[in-house]
Design a protein around this motif. Structure first.
Motif, PDB file in Angstrom:
ATOM      1  N   ASN A  39       5.376  -3.551   0.470  1.00  0.00           N
ATOM      2  CA  ASN A  39       3.784  -3.909  -1.034  1.00  0.00           C
ATOM      3  C   ASN A  39       4.077  -2.879  -1.560  1.00  0.00           C
ATOM      4  O   ASN A  39       4.374  -1.161  -1.198  1.00  0.00           O
ATOM      5  CB  ASN A  39       2.557  -3.014  -0.144  1.00  0.00           C
ATOM      6  N   PRO A  40       3.116  -3.560  -2.966  1.00  0.00           N
ATOM      7  CA  PRO A  40       3.685  -2.401  -4.206  1.00  0.00           C
ATOM      8  C   PRO A  40       2.537  -0.726  -3.780  1.00  0.00           C
ATOM      9  O   PRO A  40       1.642  -0.887  -2.578  1.00  0.00           O
ATOM     10  CB  PRO A  40       2.771  -2.552  -5.308  1.00  0.00           C
TER      11      PRO A  40
ATOM     12  N   GLU B 294       1.559  -3.956  -8.676  1.00  0.00           N
ATOM     13  CA  GLU B 294       1.115  -5.817  -8.949  1.00  0.00           C
ATOM     14  C   GLU B 294       0.041  -5.532 -10.160  1.00  0.00           C
ATOM     15  O   GLU B 294      -0.833  -4.555 -10.136  1.00  0.00           O
ATOM     16  CB  GLU B 294       0.919  -5.882  -7.418  1.00  0.00           C
ATOM     17  N   VAL B 295      -0.369  -6.860 -10.221  1.00  0.00           N
ATOM     18  CA  VAL B 295      -0.905  -7.031 -11.642  1.00  0.00           C
ATOM     19  C   VAL B 295      -2.482  -7.944 -10.643  1.00  0.00           C
ATOM     20  O   VAL B 295      -1.420  -8.880 -10.588  1.00  0.00           O
ATOM     21  CB  VAL B 295      -1.382  -7.753 -12.663  1.00  0.00           C
TER      22      VAL B 295
ATOM     23  N   GLY C 162     -10.916  -8.208  -6.774  1.00  0.00           N
ATOM     24  CA  GLY C 162      -9.353  -8.550  -6.743  1.00  0.00           C
ATOM     25  C   GLY C 162      -9.469  -6.955  -6.187  1.00  0.00           C
ATOM     26  O   GLY C 162      -7.672  -7.361  -5.075  1.00  0.00           O
ATOM     27  N   ILE C 163      -9.775  -5.680  -5.220  1.00  0.00           N
ATOM     28  CA  ILE C 163      -9.376  -5.294  -4.571  1.00  0.00           C
ATOM     29  C   ILE C 163      -8.980  -5.703  -3.073  1.00  0.00           C
ATOM     30  O   ILE C 163      -8.483  -5.389  -2.640  1.00  0.00           O
ATOM     31  CB  ILE C 163     -10.697  -4.020  -4.357  1.00  0.00           C
ATOM     32  N   ARG C 164      -9.693  -6.866  -3.089  1.00  0.00           N
ATOM     33  CA  ARG C 164      -9.627  -7.980  -1.404  1.00  0.00           C
ATOM     34  C   ARG C 164      -8.156  -8.032  -1.274  1.00  0.00           C
ATOM     35  O   ARG C 164      -7.467  -7.972  -0.079  1.00  0.00           O
ATOM     36  CB  ARG C 164     -10.755  -8.128  -1.093  1.00  0.00           C
ATOM     37  N   CYS C 165      -7.664  -8.166  -2.742  1.00  0.00           N
ATOM     38  CA  CYS C 165      -6.396  -9.324  -2.754  1.00  0.00           C
ATOM     39  C   CYS C 165      -5.425  -7.798  -2.905  1.00  0.00           C
ATOM     40  O   CYS C 165      -4.082  -8.340  -2.619  1.00  0.00           O
ATOM     41  CB  CYS C 165      -5.649 -10.231  -4.280  1.00  0.00           C
ATOM     42  N   ALA C 166      -5.248  -6.887  -3.209  1.00  0.00           N
ATOM     43  CA  ALA C 166      -4.942  -6.426  -2.786  1.00  0.00           C
ATOM     44  C   ALA C 166      -3.926  -5.443  -1.935  1.00  0.00           C
ATOM     45  O   ALA C 166      -4.555  -6.023  -1.435  1.00  0.00           O
ATOM     46  CB  ALA C 166      -5.551  -4.627  -4.280  1.00  0.00           C
ATOM     47  N   GLN C 167      -2.663  -5.555  -2.405  1.00  0.00           N
ATOM     48  CA  GLN C 167      -2.014  -4.662  -1.656  1.00  0.00           C
ATOM     49  C   GLN C 167      -0.903  -3.387  -1.479  1.00  0.00           C
ATOM     50  O   GLN C 167      -0.389  -3.064  -0.254  1.00  0.00           O
ATOM     51  CB  GLN C 167      -0.386  -5.998  -1.362  1.00  0.00           C
ATOM     52  N   GLY C 168      -1.530  -2.616  -2.581  1.00  0.00           N
ATOM     53  CA  GLY C 168      -0.933  -1.636  -2.527  1.00  0.00           C
ATOM     54  C   GLY C 168      -1.585  -0.707  -1.740  1.00  0.00           C
ATOM     55  O   GLY C 168      -2.730  -0.926  -1.212  1.00  0.00           O
ATOM     56  N   GLU C 169      -1.439   0.744  -1.487  1.00  0.00           N
ATOM     57  CA  GLU C 169      -1.780   1.920  -1.846  1.00  0.00           C
ATOM     58  C   GLU C 169      -2.961   2.133  -2.233  1.00  0.00           C
ATOM     59  O   GLU C 169      -3.880   2.842  -1.384  1.00  0.00           O
ATOM     60  CB  GLU C 169      -0.709   2.766  -1.629  1.00  0.00           C
ATOM     61  N   TYR C 170      -2.452   2.046  -3.395  1.00  0.00           N
ATOM     62  CA  TYR C 170      -3.969   2.571  -4.362  1.00  0.00           C
ATOM     63  C   TYR C 170      -4.048   1.466  -5.279  1.00  0.00           C
ATOM     64  O   TYR C 170      -4.042   0.255  -5.597  1.00  0.00           O
ATOM     65  CB  TYR C 170      -3.123   4.046  -5.621  1.00  0.00           C
TER      66      TYR C 170
ATOM     67  N   ILE D 150      -0.583   8.606 -10.042  1.00  0.00           N
ATOM     68  CA  ILE D 150       0.052   9.010  -9.013  1.00  0.00           C
ATOM     69  C   ILE D 150      -0.079  10.697  -8.715  1.00  0.00           C
ATOM     70  O   ILE D 150      -0.151  10.879  -7.276  1.00  0.00           O
ATOM     71  CB  ILE D 150       0.981   7.708  -8.298  1.00  0.00           C
ATOM     72  N   GLY D 151       0.949  11.095  -9.456  1.00  0.00           N
ATOM     73  CA  GLY D 151       1.759  11.567  -9.042  1.00  0.00           C
ATOM     74  C   GLY D 151       0.622  13.240  -8.996  1.00  0.00           C
ATOM     75  O   GLY D 151       0.473  14.297  -8.285  1.00  0.00           O
TER      76      GLY D 151
END
Length: 159
Positions: free
Chosen positions: A3-4, A35-36, A77-85, A104-105
């Motif tokens: 996942n991204p 991911e976008v 969009g959040i429901r489809c999100a695969q990212g940690e953030y 992120i840093g």
């Protein structure tokens, strides 16, 4: 494939004139593990929006929904999100090339739940070049209470 790290969620409503610049600002990021997700929020310019998005469809997720406003589009969009953030970017805004790297840093270094920064107005506006903090300064620290009471200013596209 893993996942991204980041899911970039972009609500789109009447932004066909601007969204190419928005998307390109994401693809110019120095931090590239993302991911976008673009959510068409029942936009009246859907035909033109989809024409403009067509070159990107292999690189972005595209969702369509009935108009519900940017918060509902972001939640879809959040429901489809695969990212940690999750990173929010409105369809008529742009990021500087190091924005995701900074966010992120900062989040990792300081164990933050939310990172945000100031933003600069651009384009054909009354205050081009001014920042959100200059025009709407916060009156104290940022907290959930301050956000609810509107004493802390932040731009959604910088969170």
């Amino acid at each position: 494939m893993s996942n991204p790290a980041v899911s970039v969620v972009i609500p789109a409503f009447n932004v066909s004139l601007f969204i190419t610049e928005t998307i390109e600002s994401v693809f110019r990021q120095s931090f590239t593990d993302f991911e976008v997700i673009i959510v068409n929020d029942g936009s009246p310019d859907t035909v033109e929006l989809e024409r403009v998005l067509s070159p990107y469809l292999g690189r972005v997720q595209y969702l369509r929904r009935a108009n519900g406003g940017p918060s509902i589009a972001r939640n879809d969009g959040i429901r489809c999100a695969q990212g940690e953030y999750i990173a929010f970017l409105d369809g008529d805004d742009c990021w500087e090339p190091a924005f995701l790297e900074w966010a992120i840093g900062k989040s990792l270094r300081e164990s933050l739940h939310v990172a945000y920064c100031d933003s600069r107005f651009f384009g054909d506006l009354l205050l081009p070049g001014e920042t959100v903090m200059q025009t709407h300064p916060s009156t104290g620290p940022c907290s959930l209470e301050a956000l609810i009471q509107s004493t802390c200013s932040l731009c959604t596209s910088t969170t």
